[in-house]
Write a protein that holds these residues in place. Structure first.
Motif, mmCIF file in Angstrom:
data_model
loop_
_atom_site.group_PDB
_atom_site.id
_atom_site.type_symbol
_atom_site.label_atom_id
_atom_site.label_comp_id
_atom_site.label_asym_id
_atom_site.label_seq_id
_atom_site.Cartn_x
_atom_site.Cartn_y
_atom_site.Cartn_z
ATOM 1 N N SER A 1 0.821 -1.240 0.144
ATOM 2 C CA SER A 1 0.096 0.148 0.013
ATOM 3 C C SER A 1 0.958 1.336 0.084
ATOM 4 O O SER A 1 2.005 1.205 0.562
ATOM 5 N N THR A 2 0.331 2.396 -0.405
ATOM 6 C CA THR A 2 0.791 3.636 -0.616
ATOM 7 C C THR A 2 -0.155 4.614 -0.183
ATOM 8 O O THR A 2 -0.994 4.874 -1.025
ATOM 9 N N ILE A 3 0.322 5.521 0.939
ATOM 10 C CA ILE A 3 -0.444 6.615 1.130
ATOM 11 C C ILE A 3 0.005 7.867 0.467
ATOM 12 O O ILE A 3 1.369 7.842 0.499
ATOM 13 N N SER A 4 -0.725 8.731 0.129
ATOM 14 C CA SER A 4 -0.240 9.993 -0.378
ATOM 15 C C SER A 4 -1.365 11.069 -0.258
ATOM 16 O O SER A 4 -2.512 10.721 0.335
ATOM 17 N N ARG A 5 -1.036 12.087 -0.457
ATOM 18 C CA ARG A 5 -1.954 13.403 0.014
ATOM 19 C C ARG A 5 -1.997 14.407 -1.233
ATOM 20 O O ARG A 5 -0.779 14.725 -1.685
ATOM 21 N N ASP A 6 -3.130 15.280 -1.336
ATOM 22 C CA ASP A 6 -3.049 16.558 -1.917
ATOM 23 C C ASP A 6 -3.448 17.552 -0.666
ATOM 24 O O ASP A 6 -4.790 17.766 -0.543
ATOM 25 N N THR A 7 -2.478 18.326 -0.179
ATOM 26 C CA THR A 7 -2.914 19.164 0.794
ATOM 27 C C THR A 7 -3.600 20.074 0.348
ATOM 28 O O THR A 7 -4.655 20.655 1.338
ATOM 29 N N ALA A 8 -3.552 20.788 -0.536
ATOM 30 C CA ALA A 8 -4.186 21.896 -1.243
ATOM 31 C C ALA A 8 -5.664 21.547 -1.315
ATOM 32 O O ALA A 8 -6.623 22.524 -1.359
ATOM 33 N N LYS A 9 -6.047 20.178 -1.517
ATOM 34 C CA LYS A 9 -7.384 19.861 -1.779
ATOM 35 C C LYS A 9 -7.726 19.105 -0.359
ATOM 36 O O LYS A 9 -9.002 18.455 -0.704
ATOM 37 N N ASN A 10 -7.140 19.064 0.639
ATOM 38 C CA ASN A 10 -7.523 18.238 1.730
ATOM 39 C C ASN A 10 -7.993 16.746 1.371
ATOM 40 O O ASN A 10 -9.044 16.380 1.920
ATOM 41 N N THR A 11 -7.113 16.085 0.615
ATOM 42 C CA THR A 11 -7.365 14.761 0.095
ATOM 43 C C THR A 11 -6.098 13.806 0.731
ATOM 44 O O THR A 11 -5.054 14.130 0.191
ATOM 45 N N VAL A 12 -6.982 12.460 0.997
ATOM 46 C CA VAL A 12 -5.659 11.621 1.127
ATOM 47 C C VAL A 12 -5.899 10.314 0.277
ATOM 48 O O VAL A 12 -7.275 10.273 0.014
ATOM 49 N N PHE A 13 -5.058 9.839 -0.089
ATOM 50 C CA PHE A 13 -5.229 8.633 -1.015
ATOM 51 C C PHE A 13 -4.761 7.297 -0.387
ATOM 52 O O PHE A 13 -3.462 7.424 0.231
ATOM 53 N N LEU A 14 -5.097 6.178 -0.886
ATOM 54 C CA LEU A 14 -4.658 4.940 -0.381
ATOM 55 C C LEU A 14 -4.508 4.054 -1.559
ATOM 56 O O LEU A 14 -5.635 3.546 -2.109
ATOM 57 N N GLN A 15 -3.429 3.920 -2.257
ATOM 58 C CA GLN A 15 -3.218 2.875 -3.394
ATOM 59 C C GLN A 15 -2.899 1.360 -2.839
ATOM 60 O O GLN A 15 -1.978 1.264 -2.007
ATOM 61 N N MET A 16 -3.656 0.489 -3.231
ATOM 62 C CA MET A 16 -3.485 -0.888 -2.464
ATOM 63 C C MET A 16 -3.365 -1.746 -3.650
ATOM 64 O O MET A 16 -3.916 -1.752 -4.768
ATOM 65 N N ASP A 17 -2.263 -2.650 -3.667
ATOM 66 C CA ASP A 17 -1.999 -3.460 -4.716
ATOM 67 C C ASP A 17 -1.821 -4.818 -4.047
ATOM 68 O O ASP A 17 -1.613 -5.135 -2.852
ATOM 69 N N SER A 18 -1.561 -5.768 -5.118
ATOM 70 C CA SER A 18 -1.584 -7.235 -4.692
ATOM 71 C C SER A 18 -2.572 -7.600 -3.573
ATOM 72 O O SER A 18 -2.095 -8.223 -2.415
ATOM 73 N N LEU A 19 -3.728 -7.216 -3.779
ATOM 74 C CA LEU A 19 -4.882 -7.437 -2.818
ATOM 75 C C LEU A 19 -4.985 -8.835 -2.338
ATOM 76 O O LEU A 19 -5.127 -9.691 -3.383
ATOM 77 N N LYS A 20 -5.361 -9.040 -1.206
ATOM 78 C CA LYS A 20 -5.505 -10.503 -0.743
ATOM 79 C C LYS A 20 -7.118 -10.621 -0.199
ATOM 80 O O LYS A 20 -7.636 -9.694 0.246
ATOM 81 N N PRO A 21 -7.741 -11.746 -0.205
ATOM 82 C CA PRO A 21 -9.066 -12.099 0.488
ATOM 83 C C PRO A 21 -9.021 -11.455 2.179
ATOM 84 O O PRO A 21 -9.832 -10.796 2.299
ATOM 85 N N GLU A 22 -7.932 -11.451 2.739
ATOM 86 C CA GLU A 22 -7.902 -10.903 4.066
ATOM 87 C C GLU A 22 -7.882 -9.364 4.045
ATOM 88 O O GLU A 22 -7.833 -8.930 5.299
ATOM 89 N N ASP A 23 -7.667 -8.855 3.003
ATOM 90 C CA ASP A 23 -7.898 -7.370 3.037
ATOM 91 C C ASP A 23 -9.120 -6.861 3.045
ATOM 92 O O ASP A 23 -9.329 -5.666 2.945
ATOM 93 N N THR A 24 -10.055 -8.000 2.786
ATOM 94 C CA THR A 24 -11.468 -7.390 2.733
ATOM 95 C C THR A 24 -11.814 -6.828 4.175
ATOM 96 O O THR A 24 -11.872 -7.159 5.333
ATOM 97 N N ALA A 25 -12.620 -5.530 4.220
ATOM 98 C CA ALA A 25 -12.799 -4.541 5.180
ATOM 99 C C ALA A 25 -13.442 -3.431 4.917
ATOM 100 O O ALA A 25 -13.623 -3.148 3.694
ATOM 101 N N VAL A 26 -13.766 -2.803 5.724
ATOM 102 C CA VAL A 26 -14.306 -1.475 5.671
ATOM 103 C C VAL A 26 -13.191 -0.571 6.020
ATOM 104 O O VAL A 26 -12.540 -0.469 6.823
ATOM 105 N N TYR A 27 -13.113 0.365 4.881
ATOM 106 C CA TYR A 27 -11.730 1.228 5.152
ATOM 107 C C TYR A 27 -12.277 2.559 5.352
ATOM 108 O O TYR A 27 -13.063 3.160 4.732
ATOM 109 N N TYR A 28 -11.752 3.202 6.442
ATOM 110 C CA TYR A 28 -12.190 4.663 6.997
ATOM 111 C C TYR A 28 -10.933 5.513 6.840
ATOM 112 O O TYR A 28 -9.874 5.166 7.095
ATOM 113 N N CYS A 29 -11.230 6.670 6.496
ATOM 114 C CA CYS A 29 -10.227 7.647 6.365
ATOM 115 C C CYS A 29 -10.357 8.577 7.751
ATOM 116 O O CYS A 29 -11.329 8.707 8.207
#
Length: 115
Positions: free
Chosen positions: A67-95
């Protein structure tokens, strides 16, 4: 009242990728801390990744290296890039975005990893 709006969740096959986004609906000043937390079914919430205003990044063990977290502070935005996902990554994701006078949580984005 300012809210966080999440997008990008969904169903993905094992090995696939998803990118989550989280944006504040109004002005909150300069964010101090931005993070992604997830809650798998029947389990407690766990920190996936965080980034501070100084750019210090932390990754929890669950998705470190995938995973990679990144942001655009000017837009008050945060991102989460998730790769090679596995079934155990199944979840509700909250920022979570913390700024002076604000400690905001998103509504949650369901991520399901299944074939």
């Amino acid at each position: 009242q300012v809210q966080l709006v999440e997008s990008g969740g969904g169903l993905v096959q094992p090995g696939g990728s998803l990118r989550l986004s989280c944006t504040a609906s109004g002005s909150i000043g300069d964010p101090i801390y931005m993070a992604w937390v997830r809650q798998p079914p029947g389990k407690q919430r766990e920190l996936v990744a965080s980034i501070t205003s100084a750019g210090i990044v932390y990754y929890g063990d669950s998705m470190k290296g995938r995973s990679t977290i990144s942001r655009d502070t000017a837009k008050n935005t945060v991102f989460l890039q998730m790769d090679s996902l596995k079934p155990e990554d199944t979840a509700v994701y909250y920022c979570n975005i913390q700024a002076p006078g604000h400690n905001l949580w998103g509504q949650g984005a369901q991520v399901t990893v299944s074939s």
